[in-house]
Write a protein that holds these residues in place. Structure first.
Motif, PDB file in Angstrom:
ATOM      1  N   UNK A  51       0.867  -1.241   0.071  1.00  0.00           N
ATOM      2  CA  UNK A  51       0.135  -0.265  -0.011  1.00  0.00           C
ATOM      3  C   UNK A  51       0.920   1.105   0.060  1.00  0.00           C
ATOM      4  N   UNK A  52       1.829   1.146   0.668  1.00  0.00           N
ATOM      5  CA  UNK A  52       2.840   2.204   0.926  1.00  0.00           C
ATOM      6  C   UNK A  52       3.486   2.551  -0.781  1.00  0.00           C
ATOM      7  N   UNK A  53       3.771   1.484  -1.390  1.00  0.00           N
ATOM      8  CA  UNK A  53       4.294   1.571  -2.603  1.00  0.00           C
ATOM      9  C   UNK A  53       3.478   2.203  -3.721  1.00  0.00           C
ATOM     10  N   UNK A  54       2.174   1.999  -3.510  1.00  0.00           N
ATOM     11  CA  UNK A  54       1.445   2.687  -4.289  1.00  0.00           C
ATOM     12  C   UNK A  54       1.152   2.407  -5.719  1.00  0.00           C
ATOM     13  N   UNK A  55       1.659   1.287  -6.094  1.00  0.00           N
ATOM     14  CA  UNK A  55       1.440   0.793  -7.472  1.00  0.00           C
ATOM     15  C   UNK A  55      -0.114   0.666  -7.742  1.00  0.00           C
ATOM     16  N   UNK A  56      -0.771   1.362  -8.602  1.00  0.00           N
ATOM     17  CA  UNK A  56      -2.104   1.475  -8.740  1.00  0.00           C
ATOM     18  C   UNK A  56      -2.400   0.188  -9.693  1.00  0.00           C
ATOM     19  N   UNK A  57      -1.437  -0.420 -10.306  1.00  0.00           N
ATOM     20  CA  UNK A  57      -1.565  -1.366 -11.319  1.00  0.00           C
ATOM     21  C   UNK A  57      -1.889  -2.770 -10.474  1.00  0.00           C
ATOM     22  N   UNK A  58      -1.739  -2.566  -9.223  1.00  0.00           N
ATOM     23  CA  UNK A  58      -1.911  -3.870  -8.304  1.00  0.00           C
ATOM     24  C   UNK A  58      -3.220  -3.468  -7.622  1.00  0.00           C
ATOM     25  N   UNK A  59      -4.098  -4.468  -7.649  1.00  0.00           N
ATOM     26  CA  UNK A  59      -5.297  -4.524  -6.629  1.00  0.00           C
ATOM     27  C   UNK A  59      -4.995  -5.524  -5.685  1.00  0.00           C
ATOM     28  N   UNK A  60      -5.086  -5.108  -4.214  1.00  0.00           N
ATOM     29  CA  UNK A  60      -4.763  -6.099  -3.297  1.00  0.00           C
ATOM     30  C   UNK A  60      -6.019  -6.438  -2.173  1.00  0.00           C
ATOM     31  N   UNK A  61      -5.984  -8.080  -2.132  1.00  0.00           N
ATOM     32  CA  UNK A  61      -7.290  -8.196  -1.241  1.00  0.00           C
ATOM     33  C   UNK A  61      -6.491  -9.098  -0.136  1.00  0.00           C
ATOM     34  N   UNK A  62      -6.862  -9.197   1.073  1.00  0.00           N
ATOM     35  CA  UNK A  62      -6.187 -10.185   2.199  1.00  0.00           C
ATOM     36  C   UNK A  62      -7.613 -10.743   2.816  1.00  0.00           C
ATOM     37  N   UNK A  73      -8.007  -6.620  15.565  1.00  0.00           N
ATOM     38  CA  UNK A  73      -7.426  -6.950  14.136  1.00  0.00           C
ATOM     39  C   UNK A  73      -7.802  -5.961  13.040  1.00  0.00           C
ATOM     40  N   UNK A  74      -9.030  -5.369  13.228  1.00  0.00           N
ATOM     41  CA  UNK A  74      -9.451  -4.269  12.312  1.00  0.00           C
ATOM     42  C   UNK A  74      -8.514  -2.981  12.649  1.00  0.00           C
ATOM     43  N   UNK A  75      -8.374  -2.822  13.805  1.00  0.00           N
ATOM     44  CA  UNK A  75      -7.577  -1.640  14.130  1.00  0.00           C
ATOM     45  C   UNK A  75      -6.161  -1.633  13.569  1.00  0.00           C
ATOM     46  N   UNK A  76      -5.456  -2.856  13.464  1.00  0.00           N
ATOM     47  CA  UNK A  76      -4.254  -3.119  12.893  1.00  0.00           C
ATOM     48  C   UNK A  76      -4.273  -2.794  11.260  1.00  0.00           C
ATOM     49  N   UNK A  77      -5.661  -3.218  10.672  1.00  0.00           N
ATOM     50  CA  UNK A  77      -5.487  -2.670   9.317  1.00  0.00           C
ATOM     51  C   UNK A  77      -5.694  -1.253   9.263  1.00  0.00           C
ATOM     52  N   UNK A  78      -6.477  -0.622   9.919  1.00  0.00           N
ATOM     53  CA  UNK A  78      -6.764   0.709   9.876  1.00  0.00           C
ATOM     54  C   UNK A  78      -5.500   1.504   9.953  1.00  0.00           C
ATOM     55  N   UNK A  79      -4.728   1.130  10.991  1.00  0.00           N
ATOM     56  CA  UNK A  79      -3.235   1.640  11.349  1.00  0.00           C
ATOM     57  C   UNK A  79      -2.444   1.674   9.792  1.00  0.00           C
ATOM     58  N   UNK A  80      -2.359   0.589   8.988  1.00  0.00           N
ATOM     59  CA  UNK A  80      -1.645   0.376   7.930  1.00  0.00           C
ATOM     60  C   UNK A  80      -2.232   1.268   6.776  1.00  0.00           C
ATOM     61  N   UNK A  81      -3.671   1.240   6.590  1.00  0.00           N
ATOM     62  CA  UNK A  81      -4.278   2.183   5.812  1.00  0.00           C
ATOM     63  C   UNK A  81      -4.103   3.644   5.970  1.00  0.00           C
ATOM     64  N   UNK A  82      -3.952   3.992   7.389  1.00  0.00           N
ATOM     65  CA  UNK A  82      -3.757   5.519   7.706  1.00  0.00           C
ATOM     66  C   UNK A  82      -2.081   5.842   7.286  1.00  0.00           C
ATOM     67  N   UNK A  87      -7.940   7.852   3.291  1.00  0.00           N
ATOM     68  CA  UNK A  87      -8.878   8.488   4.038  1.00  0.00           C
ATOM     69  C   UNK A  87     -10.206   7.674   4.040  1.00  0.00           C
ATOM     70  N   UNK A  88     -10.965   8.221   4.996  1.00  0.00           N
ATOM     71  CA  UNK A  88     -12.426   7.754   5.128  1.00  0.00           C
ATOM     72  C   UNK A  88     -12.389   6.450   5.352  1.00  0.00           C
ATOM     73  N   UNK A  89     -11.349   5.703   6.300  1.00  0.00           N
ATOM     74  CA  UNK A  89     -11.364   4.339   6.649  1.00  0.00           C
ATOM     75  C   UNK A  89     -12.492   4.130   7.618  1.00  0.00           C
ATOM     76  N   UNK A  90     -13.503   3.104   7.405  1.00  0.00           N
ATOM     77  CA  UNK A  90     -14.396   2.774   8.200  1.00  0.00           C
ATOM     78  C   UNK A  90     -14.039   2.433   9.545  1.00  0.00           C
ATOM     79  N   UNK A  91     -15.039   2.527  10.775  1.00  0.00           N
ATOM     80  CA  UNK A  91     -14.463   2.373  11.989  1.00  0.00           C
ATOM     81  C   UNK A  91     -14.794   0.958  12.369  1.00  0.00           C
ATOM     82  N   UNK A  92     -15.290   0.090  11.406  1.00  0.00           N
ATOM     83  CA  UNK A  92     -15.341  -1.467  11.603  1.00  0.00           C
ATOM     84  C   UNK A  92     -15.619  -1.741  10.422  1.00  0.00           C
ATOM     85  N   UNK A  93     -15.242  -3.197  10.357  1.00  0.00           N
ATOM     86  CA  UNK A  93     -15.361  -3.943   8.800  1.00  0.00           C
ATOM     87  C   UNK A  93     -16.791  -4.062   8.671  1.00  0.00           C
TER      88      UNK A  93
END
Length: 216
Positions: A51-62, A73-82, A87-93
């Motif tokens: 996600x930090x690399x930001x190559x938009x030729x990639x679509x990533x799912x986990x 677990x969700x907070x850990x994902x939110x931290x990575x996204x931030x 922006x506009x990261x949901x407060x819960x999955x």
């Protein structure tokens, strides 16, 4: 241009389960590639760097387990996204599977086993949803009863924690089939676990929303 659709998973069981579901629902094999990262920490580490690399030729799912604490677990994902500038990261999955799309950012999705809602759980809890006619299935009932009885007997020996009870139940259930002890993916193909149900359909719809419809 065709995007490189990648799905990161924690282990081989996740990989083969998803491939089996993909084939049953007729999703083209070339649509996405699964990478077994051999553990949650490796999944999160590659998610962070991608996600930090930001190559938009990639679509990533986990696809990851909630384990003991869905919120953590969700907070850990939110931290990575931030950290990666989303922006506009949901407060819960999202109960249907989270998909985040932002201009000039990698399209990202996460499915937290078993269903993005249950506070504790893992792949095996998701698989228990796939037991045919679960409420009336005599083999499943016996597997649950015998597993819980054994757990009570060995509790003082601390063989495994309650979080892993679902593992014992699903393995016991599969051990008592006509062709016993098949791996999870093959068990789905053999219909000992039934992919034709709302839980699998919801998972496939998440995949399609994130990955399939992004092939351009």
């Amino acid at each position: 241009m065709k995007r490189n659709n990648i799905l990161l998973v924690e282990g081989k069981d996740d990989e083969h389960v998803i491939y089996a579901i993909r084939d049953i629902y007729g999703v083209a094999k070339e649509t996405f590639k699964i990478k077994d990262k051999q553990g949650i920490e490796n999944v999160l580490e590659e998610t962070d760097s991608t996600l930090i690399d930001g190559n938009t030729d990639v679509c990533l799912g986990i696809v990851i387990d909630a384990d003991l604490d869905l919120k953590a677990r969700w907070q850990g994902i939110s931290n990575i996204l931030q950290k990666a500038g989303y922006a506009n990261i949901p407060s819960q999955p999202d109960p249907t599977g989270t998909v985040i799309k932002q201009e000039n950012k990698i399209s990202f999705g996460v499915w937290i086993m078993p269903d993005n809602q249950i506070q504790r759980g893992m792949l095996e809890d998701f698989l228990s949803f796939l037991v045919p006619d679960k409420e009336n299935n005599p083999i499943w009932k016996k597997a649950v009863k015998s597993t819980e009885e054994v757990l009570n007997e060995v509790a003082e020996e601390h063989r495994f924690g309650d979080i892993h009870l679902s593992k014992a139940k699903i393995h016991s259930y599969l051990a008592w089939q006509k062709e016993c002890g098949k791996p999870f993916g093959i068990s789905i193909t053999a219909k000992y676990l039934q992919a034709d149900n709302p839980n699998c359909e919801k998972f496939v719809n998440w995949l399609k929303k994130l990955l399939v419809l992004l092939v351009i």
